[in-house]
Write an enzyme that holds these catalytic residues in place. Structure first.
Site, PDB file in Angstrom:
ATOM      1  N   ALA A  42       0.858  -1.177   0.000  1.00 39.28           N
ATOM      2  CA  ALA A  42       0.000   0.000   0.000  1.00 39.28           C
ATOM      3  C   ALA A  42       0.897   1.231   0.000  1.00 39.28           C
ATOM      4  O   ALA A  42       2.034   1.171   0.469  1.00 39.28           O
ATOM      5  CB  ALA A  42      -0.884  -0.011   1.238  1.00 39.28           C
ATOM      6  N   GLY A  82       0.545  -5.005   0.596  1.00 42.50           N
ATOM      7  CA  GLY A  82      -0.542  -5.047  -0.386  1.00 42.50           C
ATOM      8  C   GLY A  82      -0.171  -5.785  -1.668  1.00 42.50           C
ATOM      9  O   GLY A  82      -1.046  -6.337  -2.348  1.00 42.50           O
ATOM     10  N   GLU A  95      -0.699  -9.301  -1.037  1.00 42.29           N
ATOM     11  CA  GLU A  95      -2.155  -9.497  -0.940  1.00 42.29           C
ATOM     12  C   GLU A  95      -2.804  -9.534  -2.321  1.00 42.29           C
ATOM     13  O   GLU A  95      -3.737 -10.296  -2.568  1.00 42.29           O
ATOM     14  CB  GLU A  95      -2.754  -8.387  -0.049  1.00 42.29           C
ATOM     15  N   GLU A 149       4.141  -5.141   7.421  1.00 38.57           N
ATOM     16  CA  GLU A 149       3.421  -3.992   7.998  1.00 38.57           C
ATOM     17  C   GLU A 149       3.799  -3.683   9.436  1.00 38.57           C
ATOM     18  O   GLU A 149       3.738  -2.530   9.864  1.00 38.57           O
ATOM     19  CB  GLU A 149       1.896  -4.221   7.903  1.00 38.57           C
TER      20      GLU A 149
HETATM   21  N1  CAA Z   1       4.633   3.202  -0.568  1.00 39.23           N
HETATM   22  C1  CAA Z   1       5.094   4.378  -1.046  1.00 39.23           C
HETATM   23  N2  CAA Z   1       6.312   4.524  -1.623  1.00 39.23           N
HETATM   24  C2  CAA Z   1       7.091   3.424  -1.690  1.00 39.23           C
HETATM   25  C3  CAA Z   1       6.681   2.186  -1.204  1.00 39.23           C
HETATM   26  C4  CAA Z   1       5.386   2.082  -0.624  1.00 39.23           C
HETATM   27  N3  CAA Z   1       4.886   0.924  -0.157  1.00 39.23           N
HETATM   28  N4  CAA Z   1       7.678   1.283  -1.402  1.00 39.23           N
HETATM   29  C5  CAA Z   1       8.675   1.961  -1.998  1.00 39.23           C
HETATM   30  N5  CAA Z   1       8.322   3.259  -2.169  1.00 39.23           N
HETATM   31  C6  CAA Z   1       9.131   4.319  -2.767  1.00 39.23           C
HETATM   32  C7  CAA Z   1      10.240   4.774  -1.825  1.00 39.23           C
HETATM   33  O1  CAA Z   1       9.762   5.704  -0.882  1.00 39.23           O
HETATM   34  C8  CAA Z   1      11.233   5.360  -2.801  1.00 39.23           C
HETATM   35  O2  CAA Z   1      10.795   6.641  -3.159  1.00 39.23           O
HETATM   36  P1  CAA Z   1      11.895   7.860  -3.316  1.00 39.23           P
HETATM   37  O3  CAA Z   1      12.772   7.414  -4.451  1.00 39.23           O
HETATM   38  O4  CAA Z   1      11.029   9.040  -3.646  1.00 39.23           O
HETATM   39  O5  CAA Z   1      12.610   7.925  -2.021  1.00 39.23           O
HETATM   40  C9  CAA Z   1      11.061   4.477  -4.042  1.00 39.23           C
HETATM   41  O6  CAA Z   1       9.800   3.822  -3.917  1.00 39.23           O
HETATM   42  C10 CAA Z   1      12.142   3.406  -4.134  1.00 39.23           C
HETATM   43  O7  CAA Z   1      12.145   2.682  -2.911  1.00 39.23           O
HETATM   44  P2  CAA Z   1      13.489   2.443  -2.045  1.00 39.23           P
HETATM   45  O8  CAA Z   1      14.490   3.540  -2.260  1.00 39.23           O
HETATM   46  O9  CAA Z   1      13.081   2.143  -0.646  1.00 39.23           O
HETATM   47  O10 CAA Z   1      14.040   1.112  -2.777  1.00 39.23           O
HETATM   48  P3  CAA Z   1      14.948  -0.025  -2.132  1.00 39.23           P
HETATM   49  O11 CAA Z   1      15.395  -0.886  -3.268  1.00 39.23           O
HETATM   50  O12 CAA Z   1      15.994   0.539  -1.261  1.00 39.23           O
HETATM   51  O13 CAA Z   1      13.950  -0.889  -1.217  1.00 39.23           O
HETATM   52  C11 CAA Z   1      11.870  -2.006  -0.702  1.00 39.23           C
HETATM   53  C12 CAA Z   1      12.878  -1.593  -1.812  1.00 39.23           C
HETATM   54  C13 CAA Z   1      12.529  -3.049   0.211  1.00 39.23           C
HETATM   55  C14 CAA Z   1      10.663  -2.612  -1.382  1.00 39.23           C
HETATM   56  C15 CAA Z   1      11.498  -0.760   0.115  1.00 39.23           C
HETATM   57  O14 CAA Z   1      11.099   0.271  -0.753  1.00 39.23           O
HETATM   58  C16 CAA Z   1      10.371  -1.003   1.095  1.00 39.23           C
HETATM   59  O15 CAA Z   1      10.607  -1.576   2.142  1.00 39.23           O
HETATM   60  N6  CAA Z   1       9.164  -0.529   0.759  1.00 39.23           N
HETATM   61  C17 CAA Z   1       8.024  -0.599   1.639  1.00 39.23           C
HETATM   62  C18 CAA Z   1       7.478  -1.999   1.697  1.00 39.23           C
HETATM   63  C19 CAA Z   1       6.353  -2.080   2.697  1.00 39.23           C
HETATM   64  O16 CAA Z   1       6.509  -1.808   3.863  1.00 39.23           O
HETATM   65  N7  CAA Z   1       5.167  -2.476   2.209  1.00 39.23           N
HETATM   66  C20 CAA Z   1       3.977  -2.587   3.039  1.00 39.23           C
HETATM   67  C21 CAA Z   1       3.198  -1.319   2.955  1.00 39.23           C
HETATM   68  S1  CAA Z   1       1.885  -1.280   4.141  1.00 39.23           S
HETATM   69  C22 CAA Z   1       0.659  -2.212   3.462  1.00 39.23           C
HETATM   70  O17 CAA Z   1       0.769  -2.762   2.375  1.00 39.23           O
HETATM   71  C23 CAA Z   1      -0.585  -2.251   4.327  1.00 39.23           C
HETATM   72  C24 CAA Z   1      -1.713  -3.067   3.899  1.00 39.23           C
HETATM   73  O18 CAA Z   1      -1.666  -4.276   3.755  1.00 39.23           O
HETATM   74  C25 CAA Z   1      -2.992  -2.412   3.758  1.00 39.23           C
END
Ligand code: CAA
Length: 260
Positions: A66, A111, A114, A134
């Site tokens: 998400a 997500g 999911e 999460e």
């Molecule tokens: N939401 C918004 N932006 C995201 C994102 C997300 N879930 N995942 C990555 N991005 C963005 C980052 O903020 C970054 O943006 P900027 O370049 O503007 O800084 C860009 O995408 C690239 O990401 P990273 O620099 O972090 O890339 P990385 O290769 O170093 O890491 C990753 C990759 C491990 C996937 C890391 O981005 C990450 O951990 N992302 C979040 C994953 C996460 O926590 N997902 C769960 C979300 S909560 C959810 O899904 C709830 C639900 O069930 C309802």
């Protein structure tokens, strides 16, 4: 279709939807859910689309979850609405009258995992990673992850993944039953589309009814599930395609299905 964050094309009866928001690793914001909902509605009504493949743009991510930037500003009631839209859209994906395949080409986190689990079949590239991270954000899965992950991999494994927030690589995902096959990255989409094409060549109403019996039977006792199967089996004898399928076998020729 006016889609912003998903690319959509249809080839040989197979619809291919590509999540395409590279700046956020294809994360799911409200607009993406609107796109997905619209796409599913239209694909379900388009009789030429007989199977659906979902994948992610770029080499890094299927869907990274998400959209955290959108969620950070939400109050509880707004968060409930956001998750309701997500759950509703993924329930719609799960209930599609055609088979759906997730071709997971990279991160499928939160997500993203999911979305994949709401598909009938999941294939992954050797670069894919799956997880529900999460708890690292002070959150928990909200688009059905607590329910579908436990059903896919068992309650204890789901608890381990959700409590620790640890992700698993593609090989481990296959070992625990989350993924059917792992392919080299450059072969994944071709493999998934070939599989979808094969499905698209079969009798569509038979595939649809089989999907309903399988899905409907998953949450009921055996006798109720078999009753569902009986109804669906009998219904197929009202279709032209069943006549054609059986006749073509007896006449030793390929079947020509009309989706009727
Ligand atoms: N939401 C918004 N932006 C995201 C994102 C997300 N879930 N995942 C990555 N991005 C963005 C980052 O903020 C970054 O943006 P900027 O370049 O503007 O800084 C860009 O995408 C690239 O990401 P990273 O620099 O972090 O890339 P990385 O290769 O170093 O890491 C990753 C990759 C491990 C996937 C890391 O981005 C990450 O951990 N992302 C979040 C994953 C996460 O926590 N997902 C769960 C979300 S909560 C959810 O899904 C709830 C639900 O069930 C309802």
């Amino acid at each position: 279709m006016q889609l912003e964050n998903i690319r959509w094309r249809v080839e040989d009866g197979v619809g291919i939807a590509t999540f395409d928001r590279p700046k956020a690793l294809n994360a799911l914001n409200s607009r993406t859910f609107r796109d997905l909902g619209q796409l599913l509605d239209e694909a379900a009504q388009d009789r030429t689309v007989r199977a659906l493949v979902l994948t992610g743009a770029g080499e890094k991510a299927f869907v990274a979850g998400a959209d955290i930037a959108e969620m950070v500003g939400l109050q509880a009631i707004e968060a409930r609405c956001f998750a309701e839209v997500g759950q509703h859209t993924l329930a719609r994906l799960e209930a599609m009258p055609i088979p759906t395949i997730a071709a997971v080409n990279g991160f499928a986190l939160g997500g993203g995992c999911e979305v994949a689990m709401a598909c009938d079949l999941i294939y992954a590239s050797d670069k894919a990673r799956f997880g529900q991270p999460e708890v690292n954000l002070g959150l928990m899965p909200g688009f059905g992850g607590t329910q579908r992950l436990a059903r896919r991999v068992g309650l204890m494994r789901a608890k381990e993944m959700i409590f620790t927030g640890e992700s698993v690589d593609a090989a481990k995902a296959k070992e625990i039953g989350l993924v059917l096959e792992v392919l080299p990255a450059d072969q994944l989409l071709g493999f998934a589309v070939d599989k979808a094409r094969k499905i698209a060549s079969r009798a569509p109403i038979a595939v649809d009814q089989a999907k309903r019996a399988l899905e409907g039977g998953a949450s009921v006792d055996l006798a109720t599930g078999c009753a569902l199967e009986l109804q669906a089996f009998a219904l197929l004898f009202a279709t032209e395609d069943a006549r054609e399928g059986m006749r073509s076998f007896l006449e030793k020729r390929p079947a020509s299905f009309k989706n009727g």
